[in-house]
Scaffold this active site. Structure first.
Site, short mmCIF file in Angstrom:
data_model
loop_
_atom_site.label_atom_id
_atom_site.label_comp_id
_atom_site.label_asym_id
_atom_site.label_seq_id
_atom_site.Cartn_x
_atom_site.Cartn_y
_atom_site.Cartn_z
N THR A 167 -56.99 -38.50 20.05
CA THR A 167 -56.54 -37.13 20.26
C THR A 167 -55.06 -37.16 20.63
O THR A 167 -54.64 -37.98 21.45
CB THR A 167 -57.39 -36.43 21.35
OG1 THR A 167 -56.83 -35.16 21.62
CG2 THR A 167 -57.49 -37.22 22.63
N LYS B 22 -45.37 -17.24 33.40
CA LYS B 22 -45.28 -16.52 34.67
C LYS B 22 -44.15 -15.51 34.56
O LYS B 22 -42.98 -15.88 34.50
CB LYS B 22 -45.02 -17.50 35.83
CG LYS B 22 -45.43 -16.91 37.16
CD LYS B 22 -45.44 -17.98 38.23
CE LYS B 22 -46.35 -17.55 39.39
NZ LYS B 22 -46.39 -18.57 40.43
N TRP C 126 -49.12 -14.25 36.41
CA TRP C 126 -49.49 -15.06 35.25
C TRP C 126 -49.82 -14.17 34.06
O TRP C 126 -50.56 -13.20 34.18
CB TRP C 126 -50.72 -15.92 35.56
CG TRP C 126 -50.45 -17.05 36.50
CD1 TRP C 126 -50.96 -17.19 37.76
CD2 TRP C 126 -49.62 -18.18 36.28
NE1 TRP C 126 -50.50 -18.33 38.34
CE2 TRP C 126 -49.66 -18.97 37.44
CE3 TRP C 126 -48.81 -18.60 35.23
CZ2 TRP C 126 -48.96 -20.16 37.59
CZ3 TRP C 126 -48.10 -19.79 35.36
CH2 TRP C 126 -48.19 -20.55 36.52
N GLU D 161 -62.65 -35.23 23.70
CA GLU D 161 -63.23 -35.97 24.83
C GLU D 161 -64.65 -35.51 25.15
O GLU D 161 -65.35 -36.15 25.92
CB GLU D 161 -62.37 -35.80 26.09
CG GLU D 161 -61.00 -36.45 26.02
CD GLU D 161 -59.93 -35.53 25.43
OE1 GLU D 161 -60.28 -34.63 24.64
OE2 GLU D 161 -58.74 -35.72 25.76
P1 AMP Z 1 -59.08 -31.18 20.46
O1 AMP Z 1 -59.43 -32.30 21.33
O2 AMP Z 1 -57.94 -31.45 19.54
O3 AMP Z 1 -60.27 -30.62 19.75
O4 AMP Z 1 -58.55 -30.01 21.38
C1 AMP Z 1 -59.30 -29.49 22.43
C2 AMP Z 1 -58.63 -28.28 22.99
O5 AMP Z 1 -58.64 -27.22 22.04
C3 AMP Z 1 -59.30 -27.70 24.20
O6 AMP Z 1 -58.95 -28.38 25.38
C4 AMP Z 1 -58.79 -26.27 24.19
O7 AMP Z 1 -57.49 -26.19 24.72
C5 AMP Z 1 -58.71 -25.98 22.71
N1 AMP Z 1 -59.91 -25.26 22.28
C6 AMP Z 1 -61.02 -25.75 21.70
N2 AMP Z 1 -61.90 -24.77 21.45
C7 AMP Z 1 -61.33 -23.62 21.87
C8 AMP Z 1 -61.72 -22.25 21.89
N3 AMP Z 1 -62.87 -21.84 21.39
N4 AMP Z 1 -60.85 -21.36 22.41
C9 AMP Z 1 -59.67 -21.73 22.92
N5 AMP Z 1 -59.23 -23.01 22.92
C10 AMP Z 1 -60.05 -23.94 22.40
#
Ligand code: AMP
Length: 541
Positions: free
Chosen positions: A185, A442, A447, A330
């Site tokens: 990642t 902010k 926020w 993760e």
């Molecule tokens: P990844 O490991 O590349 O899949 O990224 C994970 C991150 O994507 C999470 O920590 C969130 O910040 C974002 N994410 C995943 N699903 C969602 C969702 N449904 N809405 C908003 N953010 C999301």
């Protein structure tokens, strides 16, 4: 102690064996690069996967070795999903959209021994080959794309490799906590981080996503994972399909608009999964070209926030339910799904939409809490926002061979994984991401959630995509800056003043980006997995 249950290791070969025994006639469908459709059955898939295991052995693959894939979603990629772990080796899916230097870093860091790649994706590998330190051989999968005459070290054709082999005689036995898969990642800072999935975590996650209040994967489903097989194991869908007997439909290398609409119509897809951008583009396509997508019972949207306007449009215009889900590399990835609870059926349509637009309820076996800056748990009252932390059998306990100490800082001493997402949880247990830690703005000491502002802007009829970042401002502390892409037919007519008025109805006037802070751009830059790349936008500023 006597009288207890059997010892039954949860290993991936058990999922594979189940398919052959219980639904060998079920179909697996893939679209190849020339647009043609490949069909075969789980029975044929099983035989070929066992031959592939034998071939991998002959190539010298030992338990624990990393075998990489660089490929689109297809039946061959699915064969690798099972053959590599069933041997006790580790399937390392390489992201095909990575920048070259990241790809080199990841291959060398994981010490990949072999790379299986689609013919249409050979070029980037051929360019980088001299920099890969551990790769002994490339195996090319002919996806019927034009031949570019490229050469790679020790190149072998996938089909010839399998054709020459007999099926492996037996599945080797090993502990369920053995590593099965691996995915990197990209962090916001530092080098990409590796996450190792175990047989047990993959198995339990496949069961977890199949539960009714998750994605309800079943033997009656035709399931279209648009989410790439090189991203978080395609959200575990190939494993859940093989466990339940669902018919998978793999879309190959054409993922945008028409090809996806046609696949849904032709194969009568019931469950589809992908990031919001994919479904947004499909929605635009369906306005231009009528296609029957009524077979869909649920469209899973995750990876980024599903805009409420899109959820509503699918419901109203196509009678299609969007299931909003949240997860991370993760977390295997499934953490939450926004399936409504029984008592919500009496709510107004507006309130239901609001609830379904949240990231959703935590699925069984995923425990969660939100904490303040000092690490104190906060109440689930729909008001408190704090960092979301999770634990469970398919949540990583650490990163693979971290380059530095900070990489593992997200794992707390008391056994939680800090997601870096800022969220609140309502009294019904529905989690709503208000931002990534660094994405909050902010302004005037308050926020502002860039996600809320983006969703509001994307609800404006002429806007296709919107991304918000903060910039320093003398008066406001920080001010929101809005990057916009209009819908194609509104390219020349998007009215920023009207958009400003529209946003002013929902936000305090100091929160709304000034007209001079609104930029219409051709496309919002995306990361390798299709999320808005705010780093690039901040740089542009
Ligand atoms: P990844 O490991 O590349 O899949 O990224 C994970 C991150 O994507 C999470 O920590 C969130 O910040 C974002 N994410 C995943 N699903 C969602 C969702 N449904 N809405 C908003 N953010 C999301």
């Amino acid at each position: 102690m006597n009288g207890l249950m059997m010892h039954y290791p949860l290993t991936i070969d058990r999922i594979l064996a189940r398919a052959e025994r219980n639904f060998p006639e079920q179909e697996i469908v893939s679209r190849l690069a020339d647009g043609s459709i490949h069909r075969y059955t789980y029975g044929e898939f099983y035989t070929r996967t066992l031959k592939l295991m034998q071939a991998l052995r002959k190539l010298g693959v030992k338990p624990g070795d990393r075998v990489a894939t660089f490929a689109w979603n297809s039946y061959r990629h699915m064969e690798l999903y099972f053959a590599v772990p069933a041997l006790g080796a580790v399937l390392h899916t390489l992201n095909i959209r990575l920048f070259p230097e990241q790809l080199v870093y990841i291959v060398n860091h994981a010490e990949d021994a072999l790379i299986f790649c689609d013919k249409s994706l050979m070029k980037p590998l051929a360019d980088l080959e001299p920099q890969f330190k551990t790769v002994k051989q490339f195996i090319v999968m002919d996806d019927l794309s034009p031949d570019q005459g490229l050469k790679l070290k020790g190149i072998t054709d996938y089909e010839s490799l399998i054709a020459a082999e007999n099926a492996v005689a037996e599945f080797p036995a090993f502990d369920e906590n053995t590593a099965a898969g691996m995915c990197y990642t990209s962090g916001t800072t530092g080098e990409p981080k590796g996450v190792l999935y175990s047989h047990r975590s993959v198995f339990l996650h496949a069961m977890g996503i199949s539960m009714i209040d998750s994605l309800a994967v079943s033997a009656r489903d035709v399931i279209l994972p648009v989410v790439p097989m090189i991203h978080v194991m395609s959200w575990g869908i190939p494993f859940a399909a093989c466990l339940t007997g669902a018919k998978p439909v793999y879309p190959g290398n054409q993922l945008i608009g028409k090809p996806i609409a046609d696949l849904i119509e032709q194969e009568k897809v019931t469950l589809a999964a992908g990031v919001p951008t994919i479904w947004n583009v499909l929605l635009q396509h369906l306005k231009k070209e009528k296609t029957d997508i009524s077979s869909i019972r649920a469209m899973v949207v995750g990876g980024s926030a599903a805009p409420p306007a899109m959820i509503e449009a699918y419901q109203k215009e196509h009678g299609v339910q969007i299931l909003h889900a949240w997860g991370m590399t993760e977390t295997s990835p499934l953490g939450t799904v926004a399936n409504l609870k029984r008592h919500m059926s009496s709510w107004s349509a507006e309130d239901q939409l609001k609830q379904r637009s949240k990231q959703g309820a935590f699925v069984p076996l995923v425990e969660a809490r939100i904490v303040d800056d000092a690490g104190n748990p906060l109440a689930w009252d729909g008001k408190n926002s704090g960092e979301l932390q999770v634990k469970g059998p398919w949540i990583a306990a650490s990163y693979y061979k971290p380059e530095n100490k900070e990489a593992n800082a997200a794992f707390t001493a008391d056994g939680w994984f800090g997601t870096g997402d800022v969220a609140r949880v309502d009294e019904h247990g529905f989690m709503e991401i208000t931002d990534r830690k660094k994405d909050l703005i902010k302004t005037r000491g308050e926020w502002l959630s860039s996600v809320e502002m983006e969703n509001a802007a994307m609800a404006f009829p002429d806007v296709l995509e919107a991304a918000v970042v903060g910039r320093p401002d003398d008066v406001r502390g920080e001010a929101a800056v809005l990057f916009l892409t209009p819908k194609p037919e509104k390219k020349d007519t998007l009215d920023l003043k009207a958009l400003h008025a529209f946003l002013s109805e929902k936000f305090a006037h100091w929160q709304v980006p000034k007209l001079t802070d609104m930029y219409v751009i051709e496309a919002i830059p995306k990361t390798s997995v299709g999320k808005f790349d705010k780093k690039v936008l901040r740089k542009r500023l």
